[in-house]
Design an enzyme around this catalytic site. Structure first.
Site, mmCIF file in Angstrom:
data_model
loop_
_atom_site.group_PDB
_atom_site.id
_atom_site.type_symbol
_atom_site.label_atom_id
_atom_site.label_comp_id
_atom_site.label_asym_id
_atom_site.label_seq_id
_atom_site.Cartn_x
_atom_site.Cartn_y
_atom_site.Cartn_z
ATOM 1 N N GLY A 106 -31.016 -44.404 -41.565
ATOM 2 C CA GLY A 106 -30.215 -44.039 -40.399
ATOM 3 C C GLY A 106 -29.844 -42.577 -40.446
ATOM 4 O O GLY A 106 -30.069 -41.892 -41.450
ATOM 5 N N LYS A 107 -29.315 -42.068 -39.381
ATOM 6 C CA LYS A 107 -28.790 -40.697 -39.372
ATOM 7 C C LYS A 107 -27.885 -40.557 -38.158
ATOM 8 O O LYS A 107 -28.069 -41.239 -37.140
ATOM 9 C CB LYS A 107 -29.928 -39.679 -39.267
#
Ligand code: NAD
Length: 417
Positions: A106-107
């Site tokens: 994720g980011k």
């Protein structure tokens, strides 16, 4: 994918495609692994110190969560875009898979310039952003961490905002926290420690002794400075270091503890009294055994790759080598340890932090470092064995390892429809 500029994502896909072809990946799995699972875009209104309301755009992308909760940092920067956040989330997916930890990728990011904002404004923006994405994050769902312009204090605000909403203290929602709030010993040094370990293992594979080996490092921040100190402890000679202001060269080996004292005061290696001055351009052409780019992306390009004399390049930074420069180095026999392996010590220690928070039982620094070494060496061995088996470079091999692992669980889980 809803984005305006696909260039970064396309570059990631090039790396993916090379490995997927070697794996003979079936088209359906290929399609699943090249599509982000979830992209969230939120508007965050903030009452600024001057009494005006400003609305900031924030993103959180969960690229793939087949192996576990999404894991990845939150970046505050004026250049943040959905394309960038999505690509970084994809890289996190492959990095977690190579590190063999039970996380997806994720980011997050907010389009803002925190250098022009007060501490109160940054706190208000952080809390509103967390409130906007709160349904998507959590210890079982998505566990953010620091990235560009976010630090342990920002993570403490993330943890507090989340905890206020769920009604109890939930430390495992985020990593990179202050120690007092459930942070882990050894986390700050973990990325540099991973760089040291992958450098040590590479030297062993290539058959040269790190004691007395000459090393040049670009960047003397978190990653560069810890790598330098730990490699010097192993007996290597750190002969060159640069940062954003320029750098220094000392053929006898730079005194790292003294340089750390200088940087603590002056915020740059520039002006260190021992050694000769050096530019970033000169650093890449030095006659050294090991080159460690630990600053920014796109530093090794076709313009300077032909000058590189090091036989080993260890990518402390994310994306420091362009694909063309990487091909050039590989063709010349330079051994390149790719970012998704070389700097995976940070996310591995983040995993340890999450495990400790969930158990409510904290490890000694020695335990953290020993477990980190075991994980990193296993990951290095897996990638090296894959490179030798397929006759490919270490970057392609790291992608082969990562894609195989994510593809395997995708097949096992089957298609929900
Ligand atoms: P940092 O901000 O602590 O340090 C960055 C260093 O790079 C500083 O010394 C700075 O002066 C130098 N620098 C900046 N611009 C430069 C330029 N134009 N030329 C030469 N040097 C320049 O950052 P960090 O945490 O050490 O991260 C460095 C790299 O490692 C980044 O690519 C980051 O994404 C990556 N990374 C960091 C971690 C982590 O845990 N910190 C984990 C994985 C990857």
């Amino acid at each position: 994918m809803a984005t305006t500029d696909r260039s970064m994502f396309e570059a990631m896909l090039q790396e993916f495609d090379g490995a997927a072809r070697i794996l003979n990946l079936e088209p359906g799995i290929w399609r699943i692994l090249t599509a982000p699972k979830r992209q969230i875009v939120v508007s965050c209104p903030v009452l600024m110190d001057d009494g005006e309301i400003q609305v900031f755009t924030g993103y959180r992308v969960q690229y793939n969560i087949s192996l576990g909760p999404a894991k990845g940092g939150i970046r505050y920067h004026p250049g943040v875009s959905l394309d960038e956040v999505t690509t970084l989330a994809a890289w996190m997916t492959w990095k977690c898979a190579v590190a063999h930890i039970p996380f997806g990728g994720g980011k997050g990011g907010i389009l803002c310039d925190p250098t022009t904002m007060s501490r109160r404004e940054v706190e208000a923006l952080t809390r509103r952003y967390v409130a906007e994405i709160i349904d998507a994050i959590g210890p079982e769902k998505d566990v953010p961490a620091p990235d560009v312009n976010t630090d342990a204090q920002v993570m403490a605000w993330v943890m507090d905002t989340y905890s206020m909403h769920v009604g109890h203290t939930e430390t495992a929602v985020v990593t990179g926290k202050p120690l007092e709030l459930g942070g882990s010993l050894g986390r700050r040094e973990a990325t540099g420690r991973g760089v040291m370990l992958t450098t040590r293992e590479s030297a062993r594979h290539l058959g040269f002794d790190l004691r007395g080996a000459r090393i040049a490092i670009q960047g003397f921040g978190n990653v560069g400075s810890v790598s330098a100190a730990l490699l010097a402890d192993l007996g290597a000679k750190i002969v060159a270091i640069t940062d954003w202001q320029g750098g220094i060269y000392d053929a006898d080996g730079i005194d790292i503890p003294r340089l750390l004292e200088h940087v603590a005061v002056h915020k740059t290696v520039h002006g260190f009294t021992r050694g000769d001055r050096l530019t970033n351009e000169q650093l890449f052409g030095l006659a050294v055994d090991v080159l460690i780019p630990a600053a920014l992306e796109n530093q090794i390009t076709l313009a300077n790759a032909p000058d590189i004399k090091a036989r080993l390049v260890v990518e402390g930074a994310n994306g420091p080598t362009t694909p063309e420069a990487h091909r050039h180095l590989h063709d010349r026999g330079v051994f390149v340890v790719p970012d998704i392996l070389a700097n995976s010590g940070g996310v591995t220690a983040s995993y340890f932090e999450w495990v400790q928070d969930r158990h409510g039982y904290f490890w000694t620094e020695k335990e953290v470092n020993e477990r980190l070494e075991q994980k990193l060496c296993e990951a290095f061995d897996d990638v090296l064995a894959t490179a030798l088996r397929h006759g490919v470079d270490m970057r392609t091999a790291a992608y082969i390892v990562a894609i195989s692992r994510v593809a395997a669980v995708t097949r096992m889980r089957g298609m929900y429809a």
